[in-house]
Every structure is written in structure tokens, then in C-alpha cells.
Design a protein around this motif. Sequence first.
Motif, PDB file in Angstrom:
ATOM      1  N   GLY A   1      18.059  -8.477   8.816  1.00  0.00           N
ATOM      2  CA  GLY A   1      16.828  -9.233   9.039  1.00  0.00           C
ATOM      3  C   GLY A   1      15.517  -8.860   9.212  1.00  0.00           C
ATOM      4  O   GLY A   1      14.360  -9.497   9.459  1.00  0.00           O
ATOM      5  N   SER A   2      15.349  -7.649   8.651  1.00  0.00           N
ATOM      6  CA  SER A   2      13.871  -6.922   8.541  1.00  0.00           C
ATOM      7  C   SER A   2      13.109  -7.665   7.719  1.00  0.00           C
ATOM      8  O   SER A   2      13.432  -8.145   6.494  1.00  0.00           O
ATOM      9  N   ARG A   3      11.800  -7.587   7.932  1.00  0.00           N
ATOM     10  CA  ARG A   3      10.699  -8.194   7.039  1.00  0.00           C
ATOM     11  C   ARG A   3       9.787  -7.320   6.438  1.00  0.00           C
ATOM     12  O   ARG A   3       8.915  -6.721   7.243  1.00  0.00           O
ATOM     13  N   PRO A   4       9.824  -6.777   5.012  1.00  0.00           N
ATOM     14  CA  PRO A   4       8.740  -6.174   4.796  1.00  0.00           C
ATOM     15  C   PRO A   4       7.467  -7.431   4.320  1.00  0.00           C
ATOM     16  O   PRO A   4       7.787  -8.602   3.988  1.00  0.00           O
ATOM     17  N   ALA A   5       6.174  -6.883   4.256  1.00  0.00           N
ATOM     18  CA  ALA A   5       5.193  -7.865   3.974  1.00  0.00           C
ATOM     19  C   ALA A   5       4.473  -7.209   2.734  1.00  0.00           C
ATOM     20  O   ALA A   5       4.944  -6.790   1.745  1.00  0.00           O
ATOM     21  N   ASN A   6       3.124  -6.906   2.946  1.00  0.00           N
ATOM     22  CA  ASN A   6       2.329  -6.224   1.748  1.00  0.00           C
ATOM     23  C   ASN A   6       0.846  -5.733   2.320  1.00  0.00           C
ATOM     24  O   ASN A   6       0.290  -6.492   3.262  1.00  0.00           O
ATOM     25  N   ALA A   7       0.520  -4.621   1.935  1.00  0.00           N
ATOM     26  CA  ALA A   7      -0.809  -4.358   2.078  1.00  0.00           C
ATOM     27  C   ALA A   7      -1.151  -3.905   0.669  1.00  0.00           C
ATOM     28  O   ALA A   7      -1.162  -2.728   0.274  1.00  0.00           O
ATOM     29  N   GLN A   8      -1.630  -4.573  -0.201  1.00  0.00           N
ATOM     30  CA  GLN A   8      -2.109  -4.507  -1.432  1.00  0.00           C
ATOM     31  C   GLN A   8      -3.457  -4.614  -2.194  1.00  0.00           C
ATOM     32  O   GLN A   8      -3.968  -3.491  -2.537  1.00  0.00           O
ATOM     33  N   SER A   9      -4.011  -5.631  -1.816  1.00  0.00           N
ATOM     34  CA  SER A   9      -5.462  -5.931  -2.353  1.00  0.00           C
ATOM     35  C   SER A   9      -6.658  -5.071  -1.369  1.00  0.00           C
ATOM     36  O   SER A   9      -6.163  -4.895  -0.240  1.00  0.00           O
ATOM     37  N   GLU A  10      -7.467  -5.090  -2.229  1.00  0.00           N
ATOM     38  CA  GLU A  10      -8.861  -4.427  -1.622  1.00  0.00           C
ATOM     39  C   GLU A  10     -10.070  -5.127  -1.838  1.00  0.00           C
ATOM     40  O   GLU A  10     -10.125  -5.643  -2.882  1.00  0.00           O
ATOM     41  N   ALA A  11     -10.810  -5.163  -0.893  1.00  0.00           N
ATOM     42  CA  ALA A  11     -12.126  -5.980  -1.148  1.00  0.00           C
ATOM     43  C   ALA A  11     -13.267  -4.879  -1.373  1.00  0.00           C
ATOM     44  O   ALA A  11     -13.202  -3.865  -1.021  1.00  0.00           O
ATOM     45  N   GLY A  12     -14.226  -5.284  -2.203  1.00  0.00           N
ATOM     46  CA  GLY A  12     -15.359  -4.636  -2.678  1.00  0.00           C
ATOM     47  C   GLY A  12     -15.267  -3.536  -3.746  1.00  0.00           C
ATOM     48  O   GLY A  12     -16.039  -2.538  -3.963  1.00  0.00           O
ATOM     49  N   THR A  13     -14.020  -3.576  -4.223  1.00  0.00           N
ATOM     50  CA  THR A  13     -13.844  -2.565  -5.517  1.00  0.00           C
ATOM     51  C   THR A  13     -14.193  -3.447  -6.713  1.00  0.00           C
ATOM     52  O   THR A  13     -14.581  -4.434  -6.784  1.00  0.00           O
ATOM     53  N   LYS A  14     -14.027  -2.646  -7.900  1.00  0.00           N
ATOM     54  CA  LYS A  14     -14.626  -2.971  -9.197  1.00  0.00           C
ATOM     55  C   LYS A  14     -13.755  -4.247  -9.462  1.00  0.00           C
ATOM     56  O   LYS A  14     -14.247  -5.308 -10.142  1.00  0.00           O
ATOM     57  N   HIS A  15     -12.468  -4.278  -9.447  1.00  0.00           N
ATOM     58  CA  HIS A  15     -11.751  -5.255  -9.754  1.00  0.00           C
ATOM     59  C   HIS A  15     -10.254  -5.131  -9.139  1.00  0.00           C
ATOM     60  O   HIS A  15     -10.122  -4.218  -8.087  1.00  0.00           O
ATOM     61  N   VAL A  16      -9.190  -6.304  -9.191  1.00  0.00           N
ATOM     62  CA  VAL A  16      -8.155  -6.246  -8.327  1.00  0.00           C
ATOM     63  C   VAL A  16      -7.194  -5.009  -8.572  1.00  0.00           C
ATOM     64  O   VAL A  16      -6.261  -4.482  -7.708  1.00  0.00           O
ATOM     65  N   GLN A  17      -7.294  -4.067  -9.398  1.00  0.00           N
ATOM     66  CA  GLN A  17      -6.341  -3.181  -9.910  1.00  0.00           C
ATOM     67  C   GLN A  17      -7.116  -1.649  -9.470  1.00  0.00           C
ATOM     68  O   GLN A  17      -6.562  -0.751  -9.834  1.00  0.00           O
ATOM     69  N   ASP A  18      -8.468  -1.832  -8.838  1.00  0.00           N
ATOM     70  CA  ASP A  18      -9.406  -0.715  -8.716  1.00  0.00           C
ATOM     71  C   ASP A  18      -8.693  -0.263  -7.188  1.00  0.00           C
ATOM     72  O   ASP A  18      -9.288  -0.700  -6.001  1.00  0.00           O
ATOM     73  N   ILE A  19      -7.682   0.420  -7.193  1.00  0.00           N
ATOM     74  CA  ILE A  19      -6.992   0.502  -5.664  1.00  0.00           C
ATOM     75  C   ILE A  19      -7.476   1.981  -5.384  1.00  0.00           C
ATOM     76  O   ILE A  19      -7.225   3.112  -6.000  1.00  0.00           O
ATOM     77  N   ARG A  20      -8.058   2.215  -4.035  1.00  0.00           N
ATOM     78  CA  ARG A  20      -8.813   3.103  -3.808  1.00  0.00           C
ATOM     79  C   ARG A  20      -8.122   3.927  -2.532  1.00  0.00           C
ATOM     80  O   ARG A  20      -8.516   4.708  -1.930  1.00  0.00           O
ATOM     81  N   THR A  21      -7.154   3.245  -1.833  1.00  0.00           N
ATOM     82  CA  THR A  21      -6.239   3.758  -0.591  1.00  0.00           C
ATOM     83  C   THR A  21      -5.634   5.012  -1.354  1.00  0.00           C
ATOM     84  O   THR A  21      -5.144   4.950  -2.416  1.00  0.00           O
ATOM     85  N   ARG A  22      -5.648   6.132  -0.665  1.00  0.00           N
ATOM     86  CA  ARG A  22      -4.997   7.266  -0.933  1.00  0.00           C
ATOM     87  C   ARG A  22      -3.740   7.864  -0.148  1.00  0.00           C
ATOM     88  O   ARG A  22      -3.638   7.752   1.023  1.00  0.00           O
ATOM     89  N   LEU A  23      -2.919   8.258  -0.840  1.00  0.00           N
ATOM     90  CA  LEU A  23      -1.601   9.051  -0.399  1.00  0.00           C
ATOM     91  C   LEU A  23      -1.998  10.529  -0.543  1.00  0.00           C
ATOM     92  O   LEU A  23      -1.935  11.175  -1.600  1.00  0.00           O
ATOM     93  N   GLU A  24      -2.290  11.141   0.657  1.00  0.00           N
ATOM     94  CA  GLU A  24      -2.769  12.831   0.359  1.00  0.00           C
ATOM     95  C   GLU A  24      -1.277  13.364   1.026  1.00  0.00           C
ATOM     96  O   GLU A  24      -0.807  13.150   1.846  1.00  0.00           O
ATOM     97  N   ARG A  25      -0.767  14.385   0.137  1.00  0.00           N
ATOM     98  CA  ARG A  25       0.213  15.282   0.421  1.00  0.00           C
ATOM     99  C   ARG A  25      -0.135  16.141   1.430  1.00  0.00           C
ATOM    100  O   ARG A  25      -1.189  16.913   1.504  1.00  0.00           O
ATOM    101  N   ALA A  26       0.765  16.194   2.657  1.00  0.00           N
ATOM    102  CA  ALA A  26       0.484  17.092   3.630  1.00  0.00           C
ATOM    103  C   ALA A  26       1.508  18.553   3.436  1.00  0.00           C
ATOM    104  O   ALA A  26       2.152  18.527   2.265  1.00  0.00           O
ATOM    105  N   ALA A  27       1.014  19.477   3.853  1.00  0.00           N
ATOM    106  CA  ALA A  27       1.731  20.941   3.757  1.00  0.00           C
ATOM    107  C   ALA A  27       3.290  20.762   3.805  1.00  0.00           C
ATOM    108  O   ALA A  27       3.971  21.646   2.982  1.00  0.00           O
ATOM    109  N   ASP A  28       3.612  19.946   4.541  1.00  0.00           N
ATOM    110  CA  ASP A  28       5.188  19.931   4.773  1.00  0.00           C
ATOM    111  C   ASP A  28       6.020  18.987   3.727  1.00  0.00           C
ATOM    112  O   ASP A  28       7.045  18.767   3.785  1.00  0.00           O
ATOM    113  N   GLY A  29       5.294  18.498   2.887  1.00  0.00           N
ATOM    114  CA  GLY A  29       5.608  17.601   1.544  1.00  0.00           C
ATOM    115  C   GLY A  29       5.637  16.133   1.950  1.00  0.00           C
ATOM    116  O   GLY A  29       5.753  15.164   1.122  1.00  0.00           O
TER     117      GLY A  29
END
Length: 394
Positions: A115-143
Motif C-alpha cells: 500500500g505504499s505511495r510514491p509521488a514525485n519531485a521532478q519539475s523545477e522553477a526558474g530554469t531554462k526549460h522543463v528538462q533543465d534539471i539542476r537538483t544534484r546527486l553528489e557522491r559521498a565517500a562511502d558510495g
Amino acid sequence: MTAHVSTDEAEALAVAAALAGEFRAGAAERDAGRRLPRAELERLSASGLLAVTVPAEYGGADIGAEALAEIFRLLGSADASLAQIPQSHFVYVNVIHRQGTEGQRKFFFAELLAGSRPANAQSEAGTKHVQDIRTRLERAADGSYVLRGVKHYSTGALFADWIPVLARAEDDQLHVAYVPRDAPGLTVVDDWDGMGQRTTASGTVRLDGVAVPADRVLPHHLTFQGPQLHGAVAQLLHAAIDVGIAGAALAEAAEFVRTKSRPWFESGADTAAEDPLLIQRFGELALLTRASEALLREGARSVDTAAARLTDESAAEASIAVAAAKVQAAEAAVAVAGALFEVSGTRSALDSLNLHRYWRDARTHTLHDPARWKIQHIGRYVLSGTLPPRHGLL
């Protein structure tokens, strides 16, 4: 939570029809007071409908696109806000299905069946266009990873158990990080103030150094390196919601005219329903609605056909068929919801009746992506055989 597990398409459709009847009863009141549908979403989760696309080998009903589109049409006809909330749920379940490892599939499909519900955190405001995604995944030392960014229009995030976050990793490629709703550093802000779809809570998600284990990150960019149905399925569900709005607005208008409207004095009719000009207009609106329903079914069947034998050509045909359905559905939803007032008369405009929710929902939802570009891709496909692009919005 313990959720029911649907066994086949027929059962899933019966459950959807019953829930639509329940949800329809309170839709106007929820919209008018912006009462968020928490109880209704719990009912949706418990019903098992949110797990109907889980593959059979993992214990799900594994229903096809045609049945899924019908479920969304039914829910959209009852409450377009409520129907919109799980749209991204199924989109990101598809990402797990296509890009998840065996371990990720076992884990998340078990979550869905519970019964779990995923949703979304996808779109961003103030970027050049809808596919200009600026949210970053930064790799930590432990992987593992750390997420940083701000997302807008995050439909369903306020009610979610898991929030899939679209982000770019160090290689600048798109990934999806599946983050628990209560993860430290993740904040969901209920700041959605759209004129329509008022109870989707499509607000802001802030990601301030959110830790993400490596096994909760999927390489979404690989989805678009070959023939895919990611965009076609996502757009099909949007189209189904619009078709549901059109059908509901038409039914509401017909009921209003039969029970509340007066005939125009020049018609010579005893009732509004016998006015020949109103009869003509209802015929036109019915044709518009029926055309949207037919194209929705055709689009869904094209997706199912392509899924059975996925090639560049079958994927293209599915995307074009869904694009046609989406264009028609958007036109029908806005036109029929607007015509409700034309055929029903002055009384229908009373704010207390809240009949304008159909038009507000239709107008808001159909802004999701422009129909004009879908028409462009349809034209190029027909005229020169140009296959539509693989960008997830077609």
C-alpha cells in the motif's frame, strides 16, 4: 498498512468504479474548501489499485495500459484532483520496472503491494526549460549520495511514503533517487495555490543535504537510450484524466438541464431538455467527448501492442497514438467544461454549486505540456515518417 491485492484487470476495474462512486460524492465540497483527500488516498492505497501494474512474478496483477487508462478515466470523472495524485506514482513505478535491479524491484514492489505511495519531485522553477534539471546527486565517500535542490509542482509528495527525485549525478546524467517522505533534510511545503486541481497539494519539495543509499538510486537516463514507452504511459494517464473531466462535465450539464433549467421562451418547448437548439449542442458535445474516449482507447491499445514487442517503430506508433489522444482529450475537457454553463444557463454559474471546478481542473491540468508540440510531432510522423523524440513527454 495492509492492502488488498488485485488479481486481474476485471477486478481492478470493478474496484476503480466503486471508488469513483465514493469519491464523486464529496468532490465538490473538497474542492470548495480545499480539504486535502487524505482519507480518500488511504482508501485508494488499501484498495490495491496503486499496485495493479506490479509484474505478476512479484505478486501483482500486471494490468495493461488499456485497463490502467480506464482506471484513471473513472477516477478523473469523479475527482480530477484525486486522480492526478497517483499519476506520477505509476510513472515512477515504471522506472523501477525498467531500470531497477532485481533487489530494487523486490523491495519496491513489496512496498507497493503493501500500500505504499510514491509521488514525485521532478519539475523545477526558474530554469531554462522543463528538462533543465539542476537538483544534484553528489557522491559521498562511502558510495552513497547526497541530494540538494528545490522542486516545484510536486504532486502527491505531501501524501507520499516515498518521493522519487529527478536529479543529475556527477556525470550530469539523469537519475531517480527514491527517498522516504520523512528523510532528514527533506521538506514538503504545501504552497500550491492553483485555480484548479486545488487538492493535489502540488507544492514545493526542498532537499537540503538528503542522504540517499546507493541502492535507492536508479539510472533513469538509460530509459531513453532505446525504444521506450515511459513518455507514452505518462501522457496516456494525463489524457485519461482529461477524458474523465469531459465525461463528467457532460453528465453534469445533462442532469442540470433535465432537472433545473428552464426552456428559452422562443423554443416553444415545455422543458429545456426539449429545446431543439440545446439538443443540437448536446449532440456536438457528446461527439467531442466520444471522440476523446475512442482515441484514449486506441492510444492505450497501441501502448499494449508496443509493450508486447518493443521496437523503435512500435514505440513511435504508441507515442503518436497517445499524443493524438492527449490533444483531443485536452480540447474536449476544456470545451465541454466551458460549455456546461452555456447550455445550463445563469444559475449554473452560482459559486455555491461549484460547477466551475470542472473547467478550472481542465484548464489547469491541460497546461501540463503544450498540445501544439504534440501536433507538430504527429504531423512530422505522418508527412515524413519522422519518429518522435525520446524525451519522456510524448
